[in-house]
Scaffold this active site. Structure first.
Site, PDB file in Angstrom:
ATOM      1  N   ALA A 199       0.834  -1.207   0.000  1.00 37.21           N
ATOM      2  CA  ALA A 199       0.000   0.000   0.000  1.00 37.21           C
ATOM      3  C   ALA A 199       0.863   1.249   0.000  1.00 37.21           C
ATOM      4  CB  ALA A 199      -0.942  -0.001   1.210  1.00 37.21           C
ATOM      5  N   TYR A 200       1.924   1.228   0.777  1.00 35.92           N
ATOM      6  CA  TYR A 200       2.809   2.393   0.840  1.00 35.92           C
ATOM      7  C   TYR A 200       3.443   2.661  -0.526  1.00 35.92           C
ATOM      8  CZ  TYR A 200       6.380   5.607   2.512  1.00 35.92           C
ATOM      9  OH  TYR A 200       7.163   6.712   2.694  1.00 35.92           O
ATOM     10  N   ALA A 201       3.973   1.612  -1.151  1.00 37.36           N
ATOM     11  CA  ALA A 201       4.582   1.774  -2.470  1.00 37.36           C
ATOM     12  C   ALA A 201       3.560   2.274  -3.482  1.00 37.36           C
ATOM     13  CB  ALA A 201       5.184   0.450  -2.937  1.00 37.36           C
ATOM     14  N   THR A 207       0.934   4.175  -3.009  1.00 38.16           N
ATOM     15  CA  THR A 207       0.607   5.600  -2.859  1.00 38.16           C
ATOM     16  C   THR A 207       1.697   6.476  -3.460  1.00 38.16           C
ATOM     17  OG1 THR A 207       1.615   5.818  -0.640  1.00 38.16           O
ATOM     18  CG2 THR A 207      -0.711   5.158  -0.742  1.00 38.16           C
TER      19      THR A 207
END
Length: 258
Positions: free
Chosen positions: A152-154, A156
């Protein structure tokens, strides 16, 4: 009349370094963060600069709307979308509330603030929007050996890169600049806040990151990567992206028919 900059996540790390640089360059500032005490301390430390503080949580719609109103109403010369949250974990382990916070802070908030600011910048024929993403945006093709997992971080950060590139084309020749800076590992509170000890890892200083980001804008780099010596590596990525985009056809590819 002094130029005006709005910086989100301005209470520490990269955001604070941007605010410090703009203050030194004579900008008036709107600093945004969740901790009013830190915002107040920054203002007290810069008595010669007009600093307005906005305590807002960009993981909430109320916080996003509050900051967006400044982007609409104020003649911003510079908008820096820097705020972030450090939710590093595999998607299956990411609690629903943290997933929502991550998307709100790194996708919804920058989108809404850019949307609120860009029209006024275009009408004035001047202004710069700078988003802070990260080199993790380019880590998608990595196999499972690359840790920590952080889908999820990547995702965004990859959104911010594509959004910036597309918006830059939309405002071309309007006098408005749009860029995104992709840091690697930077010496801030970002990792320690999630219990990661990065003391043995070589890290760029936040001041150097800011120097690279602003110089990248001067060089006309829509995507800047202060830690990448050979910029052709990024150009190759963008060339491949456009080749894939241009290689599409309404016919089903033969590999799917055999």
């Amino acid at each position: 009349m002094s130029k005006l900059a709005l910086v989100t996540g301005a209470t520490s790390g990269i955001g604070k370094a941007f605010a410090e640089r703009f203050a030194a360059d004579g900008y008036d500032l709107i600093t945004v963060g969740r901790r009013q005490d830190r915002l107040d301390q920054f203002a007290a430390d810069h008595p010669d600069v007009k600093v307005r503080t906005v305590a807002a949580d960009l993981s909430t719609e109320e916080g996003i709307d509050a900051v967006a109103s400044y982007c609409v109403d104020e003649p911003l010369e510079m908008l820096v979308n820097n705020a972030g949250v450090s939710h590093y974990m595999p998607l299956a382990d990411l609690p629903a509330d943290k997933a929502r916070d991550l998307v709100n802070v790194k996708v919804l908030a920058p989108t809404q603030l850019m949307r609120a600011a860009v029209g006024g910048m275009q009408r004035r024929g001047s202004g710069t929007i700078l988003n802070v993403a990260g080199m993790i945006a380019f880590s998608g093709p990595a196999d499972k050996s690359v840790m920590p997992r952080r889908a999820a971080y990547a995702g965004t950060l990859a959104y911010l890169v594509a959004m910036t590139q597309t918006l830059a084309a939309e405002v071309e020749d309007s006098g408005v600049k749009v860029g995104v800076v992709c840091p690697g590992v930077v010496a801030t509170e970002f990792h320690s806040s999630q219990g990661l000890d990065m003391s043995a890892v070589p890290r760029m200083s936040a001041d150097d990151l800011v120097t690279g980001a602003l110089r990248g804008l001067e060089l006309g780099e829509t995507v800047s990567a202060p830690g990448v010596e050979d910029y052709q590596l990024l150009q190759d990525v963008f060339t491949a992206d456009l080749a894939a985009f241009g290689g599409q056809s309404p016919r089903l590819a033969t590999r799917y028919t055999t």
